[in-house]
Design a protein around this motif. Structure first.
Motif, PDB file in Angstrom:
ATOM      1  N   ILE A  37       0.486  -1.684   0.335  1.00 32.82           N
ATOM      2  CA  ILE A  37      -0.102   0.045   0.141  1.00 32.82           C
ATOM      3  C   ILE A  37       0.987   1.032  -0.005  1.00 32.82           C
ATOM      4  O   ILE A  37       0.697   2.209  -0.631  1.00 32.82           O
ATOM      5  CB  ILE A  37      -0.762   0.004   1.112  1.00 32.82           C
ATOM      6  CG1 ILE A  37      -1.901  -1.044   0.886  1.00 32.82           C
ATOM      7  CG2 ILE A  37      -1.789   1.079   1.682  1.00 32.82           C
ATOM      8  CD1 ILE A  37      -2.443  -1.563   2.488  1.00 32.82           C
ATOM      9  N   ASN A  38       1.998   1.520   1.117  1.00 36.84           N
ATOM     10  CA  ASN A  38       2.823   2.140   0.766  1.00 36.84           C
ATOM     11  C   ASN A  38       3.188   2.679  -0.190  1.00 36.84           C
ATOM     12  O   ASN A  38       3.791   3.755  -1.027  1.00 36.84           O
ATOM     13  CB  ASN A  38       4.144   2.054   2.062  1.00 36.84           C
ATOM     14  CG  ASN A  38       3.550   2.536   3.555  1.00 36.84           C
ATOM     15  OD1 ASN A  38       2.578   2.683   4.184  1.00 36.84           O
ATOM     16  ND2 ASN A  38       4.210   2.149   3.902  1.00 36.84           N
ATOM     17  N   ARG A  39       3.767   1.626  -1.100  1.00 41.30           N
ATOM     18  CA  ARG A  39       4.731   1.861  -2.732  1.00 41.30           C
ATOM     19  C   ARG A  39       3.621   2.271  -3.782  1.00 41.30           C
ATOM     20  O   ARG A  39       3.738   2.725  -4.221  1.00 41.30           O
ATOM     21  CB  ARG A  39       4.888   0.137  -2.897  1.00 41.30           C
ATOM     22  CG  ARG A  39       5.903  -0.061  -2.866  1.00 41.30           C
ATOM     23  CD  ARG A  39       6.174  -1.716  -2.899  1.00 41.30           C
ATOM     24  NE  ARG A  39       7.682  -2.146  -2.920  1.00 41.30           N
ATOM     25  CZ  ARG A  39       8.426  -2.100  -3.520  1.00 41.30           C
ATOM     26  NH1 ARG A  39       8.655  -2.231  -4.334  1.00 41.30           N
ATOM     27  NH2 ARG A  39       9.907  -2.654  -3.046  1.00 41.30           N
ATOM     28  N   LEU A  40       2.241   1.861  -3.529  1.00 38.25           N
ATOM     29  CA  LEU A  40       1.025   2.188  -4.515  1.00 38.25           C
ATOM     30  C   LEU A  40       0.835   3.874  -4.036  1.00 38.25           C
ATOM     31  O   LEU A  40       0.211   4.465  -5.022  1.00 38.25           O
ATOM     32  CB  LEU A  40       0.085   1.551  -4.391  1.00 38.25           C
ATOM     33  CG  LEU A  40      -0.333  -0.161  -4.980  1.00 38.25           C
ATOM     34  CD1 LEU A  40      -1.389  -0.681  -4.315  1.00 38.25           C
ATOM     35  CD2 LEU A  40       0.122  -0.275  -6.813  1.00 38.25           C
ATOM     36  N   VAL A  70       7.389   6.360 -12.753  1.00 36.25           N
ATOM     37  CA  VAL A  70       6.358   5.701 -12.215  1.00 36.25           C
ATOM     38  C   VAL A  70       5.639   4.117 -12.737  1.00 36.25           C
ATOM     39  O   VAL A  70       5.892   2.970 -11.905  1.00 36.25           O
ATOM     40  CB  VAL A  70       4.932   6.236 -12.700  1.00 36.25           C
ATOM     41  CG1 VAL A  70       3.504   5.767 -12.110  1.00 36.25           C
ATOM     42  CG2 VAL A  70       4.824   8.187 -12.545  1.00 36.25           C
ATOM     43  N   THR A  71       5.935   3.492 -13.768  1.00 40.73           N
ATOM     44  CA  THR A  71       5.939   2.327 -14.956  1.00 40.73           C
ATOM     45  C   THR A  71       7.137   1.707 -13.946  1.00 40.73           C
ATOM     46  O   THR A  71       6.580   1.128 -13.455  1.00 40.73           O
ATOM     47  CB  THR A  71       6.470   2.857 -16.144  1.00 40.73           C
ATOM     48  OG1 THR A  71       4.942   3.743 -16.350  1.00 40.73           O
ATOM     49  CG2 THR A  71       5.879   1.105 -16.862  1.00 40.73           C
ATOM     50  N   SER A  72       7.993   2.277 -13.195  1.00 47.47           N
ATOM     51  CA  SER A  72       8.894   0.822 -12.991  1.00 47.47           C
ATOM     52  C   SER A  72       8.642   0.697 -11.322  1.00 47.47           C
ATOM     53  O   SER A  72       8.687  -0.547 -11.016  1.00 47.47           O
ATOM     54  CB  SER A  72      10.285   1.586 -13.192  1.00 47.47           C
ATOM     55  OG  SER A  72      11.074   0.933 -12.192  1.00 47.47           O
ATOM     56  N   ALA A  73       8.131   2.008 -10.809  1.00 48.64           N
ATOM     57  CA  ALA A  73       7.696   1.586  -9.632  1.00 48.64           C
ATOM     58  C   ALA A  73       6.031   0.685  -9.454  1.00 48.64           C
ATOM     59  O   ALA A  73       6.217  -0.427  -8.486  1.00 48.64           O
ATOM     60  CB  ALA A  73       7.533   3.021  -8.368  1.00 48.64           C
ATOM     61  N   LEU A  74       5.484   0.704 -10.955  1.00 44.57           N
ATOM     62  CA  LEU A  74       4.247  -0.051 -10.594  1.00 44.57           C
ATOM     63  C   LEU A  74       4.964  -1.354 -10.625  1.00 44.57           C
ATOM     64  O   LEU A  74       4.265  -2.240 -10.108  1.00 44.57           O
ATOM     65  CB  LEU A  74       3.453   0.367 -11.484  1.00 44.57           C
ATOM     66  CG  LEU A  74       2.713   1.758 -10.593  1.00 44.57           C
ATOM     67  CD1 LEU A  74       1.607   2.187 -12.344  1.00 44.57           C
ATOM     68  CD2 LEU A  74       1.648   1.422  -9.433  1.00 44.57           C
ATOM     69  N   ASN A  75       5.683  -1.149 -11.851  1.00 47.31           N
ATOM     70  CA  ASN A  75       6.120  -2.783 -11.885  1.00 47.31           C
ATOM     71  C   ASN A  75       6.570  -3.780 -10.836  1.00 47.31           C
ATOM     72  O   ASN A  75       6.788  -5.082 -10.520  1.00 47.31           O
ATOM     73  CB  ASN A  75       7.285  -3.336 -13.534  1.00 47.31           C
ATOM     74  CG  ASN A  75       5.766  -2.904 -14.679  1.00 47.31           C
ATOM     75  OD1 ASN A  75       5.038  -3.441 -14.191  1.00 47.31           O
ATOM     76  ND2 ASN A  75       6.838  -2.171 -15.391  1.00 47.31           N
ATOM     77  N   ASN A  76       7.399  -3.050 -10.011  1.00 52.66           N
ATOM     78  CA  ASN A  76       8.406  -3.747  -8.805  1.00 52.66           C
ATOM     79  C   ASN A  76       7.429  -3.803  -7.861  1.00 52.66           C
ATOM     80  O   ASN A  76       7.226  -5.013  -7.080  1.00 52.66           O
ATOM     81  CB  ASN A  76       9.121  -2.357  -7.871  1.00 52.66           C
ATOM     82  CG  ASN A  76      10.294  -2.154  -9.364  1.00 52.66           C
ATOM     83  OD1 ASN A  76      10.922  -3.321 -10.360  1.00 52.66           O
ATOM     84  ND2 ASN A  76      10.861  -1.004  -9.362  1.00 52.66           N
ATOM     85  N   VAL A  80       6.469  -7.618  -6.018  1.00 49.52           N
ATOM     86  CA  VAL A  80       6.182  -8.662  -4.529  1.00 49.52           C
ATOM     87  C   VAL A  80       4.963  -9.213  -4.713  1.00 49.52           C
ATOM     88  O   VAL A  80       4.899 -10.437  -4.206  1.00 49.52           O
ATOM     89  CB  VAL A  80       6.417  -6.846  -3.582  1.00 49.52           C
ATOM     90  CG1 VAL A  80       5.851  -7.067  -2.613  1.00 49.52           C
ATOM     91  CG2 VAL A  80       7.754  -5.737  -3.709  1.00 49.52           C
ATOM     92  N   ILE A  81       3.832  -8.582  -4.958  1.00 46.11           N
ATOM     93  CA  ILE A  81       3.108  -9.153  -5.072  1.00 46.11           C
ATOM     94  C   ILE A  81       2.784 -10.346  -5.724  1.00 46.11           C
ATOM     95  O   ILE A  81       2.143 -11.673  -4.941  1.00 46.11           O
ATOM     96  CB  ILE A  81       1.651  -8.413  -5.538  1.00 46.11           C
ATOM     97  CG1 ILE A  81       1.191  -6.801  -4.706  1.00 46.11           C
ATOM     98  CG2 ILE A  81       0.337  -9.245  -5.736  1.00 46.11           C
ATOM     99  CD1 ILE A  81       0.455  -6.163  -5.919  1.00 46.11           C
ATOM    100  N   LEU A  82       3.413 -10.308  -6.341  1.00 46.33           N
ATOM    101  CA  LEU A  82       3.934 -12.037  -7.253  1.00 46.33           C
ATOM    102  C   LEU A  82       4.206 -12.825  -6.670  1.00 46.33           C
ATOM    103  O   LEU A  82       4.205 -13.644  -6.794  1.00 46.33           O
ATOM    104  CB  LEU A  82       4.243 -11.577  -9.214  1.00 46.33           C
ATOM    105  CG  LEU A  82       4.351 -12.703  -9.827  1.00 46.33           C
ATOM    106  CD1 LEU A  82       3.494 -13.644 -10.345  1.00 46.33           C
ATOM    107  CD2 LEU A  82       5.315 -12.571 -11.158  1.00 46.33           C
TER     108      LEU A  82
END
Length: 113
Positions: A37-40, A70-76, A80-82
């Protein structure tokens, strides 16, 4: 999942419900939920900053670089979720003989990539 495993997961702050093959829900709360949640939240803030850059007519190259960040942050965050999904949900599903969970994971990876 055994009762002992289930209790240990609760002690660790990890709640699980698995019964894919029988049509029941799959709900869980993992220990690193707050970190995701913090990353998002950071990615949302960064994206809002990129939006302001566009509104302020900033240089397109600068906007593209920040958009890539931003794209990189979302991919990372997705990684984590995966990773957690594989470690917990898929491992449990395989132990339970739930092949649908693996099929669902493959579809999710295809969309994620």
């Amino acid at each position: 999942m055994t009762k002992e495993e289930h209790e240990k997961m609760h002690e660790m702050g990890i709640e699980h419900e698995h019964d894919h093959e029988h049509g029941h829900s799959h709900g869980h709360t993992h220990a690193n939920k707050k970190a995701v949640i913090n990353r998002l939240s950071r990615a949302i803030g960064h994206l809002e900053a990129v939006k302001r850059m566009v509104e302020d007519d900033r240089d397109c190259s600068e906007v593209l670089i920040q958009l890539a960040a931003v794209t990189s942050a979302l991919n990372n965050t997705g990684k984590v979720i995966l990773h957690e999904h594989i470690e917990h949900c898929i491992v449990d599903a395989v132990k339970e003989g739930d092949t649908k969970a693996v099929d669902d994971l493959q579809k999710a990876i295809d969309k994620f990539i």
